[in-house]
Design a protein around this motif. Sequence first.
Motif, mmCIF file in Angstrom:
data_model
loop_
_atom_site.group_PDB
_atom_site.id
_atom_site.type_symbol
_atom_site.label_atom_id
_atom_site.label_comp_id
_atom_site.label_asym_id
_atom_site.label_seq_id
_atom_site.Cartn_x
_atom_site.Cartn_y
_atom_site.Cartn_z
ATOM 1 N N PHE A 201 33.566 -27.001 34.544
ATOM 2 C CA PHE A 201 34.011 -25.691 34.101
ATOM 3 C C PHE A 201 33.650 -24.641 35.148
ATOM 4 N N VAL A 202 34.573 -23.740 35.403
ATOM 5 C CA VAL A 202 34.321 -22.616 36.303
ATOM 6 C C VAL A 202 34.806 -21.337 35.634
ATOM 7 N N MET A 203 34.234 -20.225 36.064
ATOM 8 C CA MET A 203 34.709 -18.922 35.624
ATOM 9 C C MET A 203 35.138 -18.112 36.839
ATOM 10 N N THR A 204 36.351 -17.574 36.798
ATOM 11 C CA THR A 204 36.785 -16.664 37.849
ATOM 12 C C THR A 204 36.531 -15.231 37.397
ATOM 13 N N LEU A 205 36.144 -14.404 38.338
ATOM 14 C CA LEU A 205 35.888 -12.991 38.076
ATOM 15 C C LEU A 205 36.686 -12.174 39.084
ATOM 16 N N ALA A 216 42.015 -1.838 45.603
ATOM 17 C CA ALA A 216 41.703 -3.178 46.098
ATOM 18 C C ALA A 216 41.098 -4.014 44.985
ATOM 19 N N GLN A 217 41.195 -5.343 45.150
ATOM 20 C CA GLN A 217 40.604 -6.310 44.236
ATOM 21 C C GLN A 217 39.886 -7.394 45.030
ATOM 22 N N TRP A 218 38.871 -7.997 44.373
ATOM 23 C CA TRP A 218 38.138 -9.112 44.957
ATOM 24 C C TRP A 218 37.984 -10.221 43.927
ATOM 25 N N LEU A 219 37.904 -11.460 44.407
ATOM 26 C CA LEU A 219 37.809 -12.639 43.540
ATOM 27 C C LEU A 219 36.505 -13.383 43.808
ATOM 28 N N SER A 220 35.827 -13.778 42.724
ATOM 29 C CA SER A 220 34.636 -14.629 42.815
ATOM 30 C C SER A 220 34.793 -15.786 41.840
ATOM 31 N N VAL A 221 34.162 -16.928 42.159
ATOM 32 C CA VAL A 221 34.233 -18.115 41.314
ATOM 33 C C VAL A 221 32.809 -18.613 41.067
ATOM 34 N N TYR A 222 32.508 -18.942 39.794
ATOM 35 C CA TYR A 222 31.172 -19.403 39.404
ATOM 36 C C TYR A 222 31.272 -20.757 38.703
ATOM 37 N N ALA A 223 30.397 -21.684 39.074
ATOM 38 C CA ALA A 223 30.306 -22.969 38.398
ATOM 39 C C ALA A 223 29.427 -22.813 37.159
ATOM 40 N N LEU A 224 29.890 -23.354 36.031
ATOM 41 C CA LEU A 224 29.141 -23.279 34.778
ATOM 42 C C LEU A 224 28.481 -24.625 34.535
ATOM 43 N N GLU A 225 27.162 -24.651 34.544
ATOM 44 C CA GLU A 225 26.407 -25.882 34.367
ATOM 45 C C GLU A 225 25.487 -25.754 33.165
ATOM 46 N N THR A 226 24.868 -26.858 32.749
ATOM 47 C CA THR A 226 24.090 -26.853 31.513
ATOM 48 C C THR A 226 22.810 -26.027 31.613
ATOM 49 N N GLU A 227 22.321 -25.787 32.818
ATOM 50 C CA GLU A 227 21.073 -25.042 32.964
ATOM 51 C C GLU A 227 21.196 -23.851 33.910
ATOM 52 N N ARG A 228 22.365 -23.654 34.513
ATOM 53 C CA ARG A 228 22.509 -22.519 35.429
ATOM 54 C C ARG A 228 23.977 -22.189 35.631
ATOM 55 N N VAL A 229 24.212 -20.965 36.067
ATOM 56 C CA VAL A 229 25.526 -20.509 36.528
ATOM 57 C C VAL A 229 25.347 -20.092 37.976
ATOM 58 N N ARG A 230 26.139 -20.661 38.864
ATOM 59 C CA ARG A 230 25.954 -20.384 40.294
ATOM 60 C C ARG A 230 27.288 -20.005 40.934
ATOM 61 N N ALA A 231 27.204 -19.170 41.945
ATOM 62 C CA ALA A 231 28.397 -18.730 42.656
ATOM 63 C C ALA A 231 28.895 -19.827 43.586
ATOM 64 N N MET A 232 30.204 -20.114 43.522
ATOM 65 C CA MET A 232 30.836 -21.056 44.444
ATOM 66 C C MET A 232 31.476 -20.307 45.611
ATOM 67 N N VAL A 233 31.958 -19.093 45.354
ATOM 68 C CA VAL A 233 32.459 -18.217 46.404
ATOM 69 C C VAL A 233 32.499 -16.810 45.813
ATOM 70 N N LYS A 234 32.199 -15.809 46.630
ATOM 71 C CA LYS A 234 32.132 -14.442 46.119
ATOM 72 C C LYS A 234 32.908 -13.485 47.028
#
Length: 332
Positions: A201-205, A216-234
Amino acid sequence: MPRPTSPDPSKPLRRTVVAAVGITGLLVLGGCPQKDASVDPASAAAAVSPASPASPTSPARTPRPTVSTTLKRAELMALVFPDSHGPQAAEDTPGIVRLPKIDNEGQQVAGSDAEREAQVAAREVVRLDDRHAVMLTETVPLTEQGHPMNGHPDGAWLGAYFFEQGLDGWKLAGRNDAVDYRGFMGNLGETKVERLSGGQFVMTLTNGSCWHGMCAQWLSVYALETERVRAMVKGIPLSANNEGSDEACEKLLKGEQPEEPPRSACFDIGGRPAFVHGAEGDGKDELRIVFSGQRTGGTGKPQVRKVSTTLVYVERKGRYELREGRNPVPSL
């Protein structure tokens, strides 16, 4: 990314991309239907220390919830912020969170974490598997007077709260009040949860704003894990236009001829991101962004040129790295 100044009152804001606080998010429940059920009073009361008998004139205290039988947002928020929520709580509330300070460049100040009162709104609830779920929130700090810090340059915090399912229901298992700080005007932007082909699962922001007639707009992607949420690209530049900053640009990009030439290059470019099955044969999805639009270029009389290009990001060691293409969005 430049910190925006206050908008120019003489120019209307164009294409401002700001999602409303408390926007209804995507609830991912892995195909399991959600049942309407309240917290079991017996199990909730069992976890509360015995209180002194209430006097005839004193109202009985409502026990703090320690378990939720559903993944309803209001019930999960009551587990995270029990002092602010009752059994029928709303999806946003004042709460005490631990946040670092933000400097003038929008960066976190190391070692400045402290408890602060903030307005917290549930954005997404994602059931990751049979036993784990995560709730993603938008957190806006409050001033000493109790007002949200939502000026134009102010962003919001992405929070993550982790839950595990036991025999009696869902319990809070971990929290991170300050995963990341993004957005403008006290708003994270637009969030969207997606499930990749490998099950991740990932969340785009997507966040953005306008100032002085430029947007302007910017895109970030976060990986959703059972113990943490981490940025994959910002902070990938996703779109930009400056039609509102120069009337000549507005006319040129509409196919009209201005009376006077523009003061600088004109542009109106936007990208559409999508996750697709990767071509490298490793089972991982690629992030592709298809850009289109137009801009002026060349010397002498401005010539409008079409923009059409695709960026390809591939996952390597848990992060997205650019493998192909060049981002056509101009820097502001």
